[in-house]
Write a protein that holds these residues in place. Structure first.
Motif, PDB file in Angstrom:
ATOM      1  N   SER A 108       5.434  -4.348 -23.968  1.00 42.02           N
ATOM      2  CA  SER A 108       6.286  -3.177 -24.201  1.00 42.02           C
ATOM      3  C   SER A 108       5.469  -2.021 -24.774  1.00 42.02           C
ATOM      4  N   TRP A 109       4.526  -2.337 -25.659  1.00 38.60           N
ATOM      5  CA  TRP A 109       3.672  -1.291 -26.226  1.00 38.60           C
ATOM      6  C   TRP A 109       2.849  -0.603 -25.134  1.00 38.60           C
ATOM      7  N   HIS A 110       2.268  -1.397 -24.252  1.00 41.39           N
ATOM      8  CA  HIS A 110       1.454  -0.818 -23.185  1.00 41.39           C
ATOM      9  C   HIS A 110       2.297  -0.002 -22.206  1.00 41.39           C
ATOM     10  N   ASP A 111       3.590  -0.340 -22.107  1.00 43.80           N
ATOM     11  CA  ASP A 111       4.484   0.386 -21.205  1.00 43.80           C
ATOM     12  C   ASP A 111       5.134   1.598 -21.869  1.00 43.80           C
ATOM     13  N   LEU A 112       4.969   1.738 -23.176  1.00 38.92           N
ATOM     14  CA  LEU A 112       5.651   2.801 -23.921  1.00 38.92           C
ATOM     15  C   LEU A 112       5.398   4.207 -23.366  1.00 38.92           C
ATOM     16  N   PRO A 113       4.194   4.531 -22.847  1.00 43.99           N
ATOM     17  CA  PRO A 113       3.993   5.869 -22.273  1.00 43.99           C
ATOM     18  C   PRO A 113       4.969   6.195 -21.136  1.00 43.99           C
ATOM     19  N   ASN A 114       5.538   5.156 -20.493  1.00 47.99           N
ATOM     20  CA  ASN A 114       6.478   5.369 -19.385  1.00 47.99           C
ATOM     21  C   ASN A 114       7.929   5.439 -19.846  1.00 47.99           C
ATOM     22  N   TRP A 115       8.173   5.242 -21.139  1.00 49.37           N
ATOM     23  CA  TRP A 115       9.532   5.285 -21.662  1.00 49.37           C
ATOM     24  C   TRP A 115      10.013   6.735 -21.777  1.00 49.37           C
ATOM     25  N   HIS A 131       1.373  -9.130 -31.221  1.00 54.89           N
ATOM     26  CA  HIS A 131       0.722  -9.894 -30.165  1.00 54.89           C
ATOM     27  C   HIS A 131       0.495 -11.327 -30.623  1.00 54.89           C
ATOM     28  N   ARG A 132       0.441 -12.222 -29.642  1.00 56.53           N
ATOM     29  CA  ARG A 132       0.331 -13.644 -29.932  1.00 56.53           C
ATOM     30  C   ARG A 132      -1.114 -14.028 -30.234  1.00 56.53           C
ATOM     31  N   ALA A 133      -1.273 -14.933 -31.169  1.00 58.42           N
ATOM     32  CA  ALA A 133      -2.599 -15.408 -31.548  1.00 58.42           C
ATOM     33  C   ALA A 133      -3.341 -15.927 -30.320  1.00 58.42           C
ATOM     34  N   GLY A 134      -4.609 -15.570 -30.234  1.00 50.90           N
ATOM     35  CA  GLY A 134      -5.426 -16.025 -29.121  1.00 50.90           C
ATOM     36  C   GLY A 134      -5.417 -15.095 -27.931  1.00 50.90           C
ATOM     37  N   GLU A 135      -4.493 -14.134 -27.902  1.00 52.96           N
ATOM     38  CA  GLU A 135      -4.442 -13.191 -26.801  1.00 52.96           C
ATOM     39  C   GLU A 135      -5.346 -11.990 -27.077  1.00 52.96           C
ATOM     40  N   LYS A 136      -5.672 -11.263 -26.031  1.00 56.42           N
ATOM     41  CA  LYS A 136      -6.464 -10.063 -26.166  1.00 56.42           C
ATOM     42  C   LYS A 136      -5.702  -9.041 -27.008  1.00 56.42           C
ATOM     43  N   PRO A 137      -6.359  -8.399 -27.983  1.00 52.43           N
ATOM     44  CA  PRO A 137      -5.664  -7.421 -28.828  1.00 52.43           C
ATOM     45  C   PRO A 137      -5.095  -6.271 -28.002  1.00 52.43           C
ATOM     46  N   PRO A 138      -4.008  -5.645 -28.484  1.00 56.48           N
ATOM     47  CA  PRO A 138      -3.405  -4.524 -27.763  1.00 56.48           C
ATOM     48  C   PRO A 138      -4.371  -3.344 -27.649  1.00 56.48           C
ATOM     49  N   ASP A 139      -4.163  -2.528 -26.625  1.00 59.55           N
ATOM     50  CA  ASP A 139      -4.950  -1.321 -26.419  1.00 59.55           C
ATOM     51  C   ASP A 139      -4.184  -0.142 -27.032  1.00 59.55           C
ATOM     52  N   PHE A 140      -4.734   0.449 -28.076  1.00 57.87           N
ATOM     53  CA  PHE A 140      -4.039   1.539 -28.758  1.00 57.87           C
ATOM     54  C   PHE A 140      -4.437   2.909 -28.224  1.00 57.87           C
ATOM     55  N   THR A 141      -5.416   2.959 -27.323  1.00 57.12           N
ATOM     56  CA  THR A 141      -5.813   4.258 -26.755  1.00 57.12           C
ATOM     57  C   THR A 141      -4.760   4.784 -25.797  1.00 57.12           C
ATOM     58  N   THR A 142      -3.870   3.889 -25.306  1.00 54.58           N
ATOM     59  CA  THR A 142      -2.850   4.324 -24.353  1.00 54.58           C
ATOM     60  C   THR A 142      -1.850   5.279 -24.992  1.00 54.58           C
ATOM     61  N   ALA A 143      -1.819   5.329 -26.331  1.00 53.59           N
ATOM     62  CA  ALA A 143      -0.864   6.190 -27.027  1.00 53.59           C
ATOM     63  C   ALA A 143      -1.410   7.595 -27.267  1.00 53.59           C
ATOM     64  N   ALA A 144      -2.605   7.876 -26.752  1.00 55.67           N
ATOM     65  CA  ALA A 144      -3.228   9.179 -27.013  1.00 55.67           C
ATOM     66  C   ALA A 144      -2.393  10.343 -26.495  1.00 55.67           C
ATOM     67  N   SER A 145      -1.604  10.104 -25.443  1.00 58.35           N
ATOM     68  CA  SER A 145      -0.839  11.189 -24.836  1.00 58.35           C
ATOM     69  C   SER A 145       0.393  11.577 -25.642  1.00 58.35           C
ATOM     70  N   PHE A 146       0.830  10.724 -26.574  1.00 54.21           N
ATOM     71  CA  PHE A 146       2.052  11.057 -27.311  1.00 54.21           C
ATOM     72  C   PHE A 146       1.971  10.797 -28.812  1.00 54.21           C
ATOM     73  N   CYS A 147       0.810  10.348 -29.308  1.00 56.89           N
ATOM     74  CA  CYS A 147       0.639  10.089 -30.738  1.00 56.89           C
ATOM     75  C   CYS A 147      -0.618  10.785 -31.241  1.00 56.89           C
ATOM     76  N   SER A 148      -0.546  11.310 -32.444  1.00 58.15           N
ATOM     77  CA  SER A 148      -1.735  11.893 -33.064  1.00 58.15           C
ATOM     78  C   SER A 148      -2.702  10.772 -33.438  1.00 58.15           C
ATOM     79  N   PRO A 149      -3.990  11.092 -33.611  1.00 56.77           N
ATOM     80  CA  PRO A 149      -4.955  10.061 -34.014  1.00 56.77           C
ATOM     81  C   PRO A 149      -4.556   9.357 -35.310  1.00 56.77           C
ATOM     82  N   ASP A 150      -4.038  10.110 -36.282  1.00 63.77           N
ATOM     83  CA  ASP A 150      -3.626   9.494 -37.542  1.00 63.77           C
ATOM     84  C   ASP A 150      -2.470   8.528 -37.340  1.00 63.77           C
ATOM     85  N   ARG A 151      -1.506   8.922 -36.493  1.00 58.73           N
ATOM     86  CA  ARG A 151      -0.362   8.066 -36.224  1.00 58.73           C
ATOM     87  C   ARG A 151      -0.805   6.799 -35.493  1.00 58.73           C
TER      88      ARG A 151
END
Length: 204
Positions: A108-115, A131-151
């Motif tokens: 859902s986080w990775h899809d948030l730019p399409n919401w 995210h579930r233990a053992g999985e690849k960590p989430p990608d937070f760069t996808t939020a660059a289009s709608f979130c400030s760097p501090d956020r």
């Protein structure tokens, strides 16, 4: 009040949903988590979803006895397509002093730019990415289009890791349709409700 909002169709609710909410409740020091049942999710317009009353009843059965986990029919009562931004705005309008945190799985986080209006979503509530233990960590760069760097840094710092549990509502529906057991995948009361009402069974 620090209030976590966990949206979904919950068709049906299962132990993965419950564990996610409990992990966020503990890790983020939340006062409550509301399971927000969607009326018509924008991304599932072409899918058949169980009746809202049945989904709400299953959530209530699953949450029984846990004082900090609540169901919410706000989107069901509003009807129409369920946009998260509208739901968050309505909650804050009714309780301006409430601090909202939006619980999101990695997908859902990775899809948030399409919401609908993701920038406003992040202004109204702080996303808590799980995210579930053992999985690849989430990608937070996808939020660059709608979130400030501090956020983005704040959201990344607040992420929650939950134990690995591989469950999906679609899997439970498939098992129920085939007459297979749902034990240890969803609370017993939910399993009994599904059996009693013959949910997900093919039409005779």
């Amino acid at each position: 009040m620090r209030l976590g909002i966990f949206g979904g169709t919950f068709d049906p609710i299962h132990y993965g949903h419950l564990l996610l909410a409990e992990c966020c409740l503990e890790a983020q020091g939340l006062d409550q988590v509301w399971f927000m049942l969607a009326a018509t999710p924008p991304h599932k317009l072409q899918q058949t979803i169980s009746a809202s009353g049945a989904r709400l009843e299953m959530v209530n059965l699953a949450l029984a006895g846990h004082p900090a986990l609540k169901s919410s029919s706000l989107e069901l009562d509003r009807g129409g397509v369920s946009y998260t931004v509208d739901t968050l705005a309505q909650i804050l309008q009714e309780d301006p002093g409430c601090e909202l945190l939006l619980l999101l799985g990695t997908d859902s986080w990775h899809d948030l730019p399409n919401w609908h209006k993701p920038d406003e979503i992040c202004q109204l509530a702080t996303p808590i990415v799980v995210h579930r233990a053992g999985e690849k960590p989430p990608d937070f760069t996808t939020a660059a289009s709608f979130c400030s760097p501090d956020r983005r840094a704040q959201i990344q710092q607040g992420q929650v890791i939950m134990p690995a549990i591989d469950l999906a509502s679609s899997e439970l529906r498939t098992r129920a349709a085939a007459g297979k057991s749902l034990k240890f995948r969803t609370p017993a009361a939910v399993e009994q409700y599904i059996l009693q009402h013959q949910l997900y069974r093919p039409a005779q």
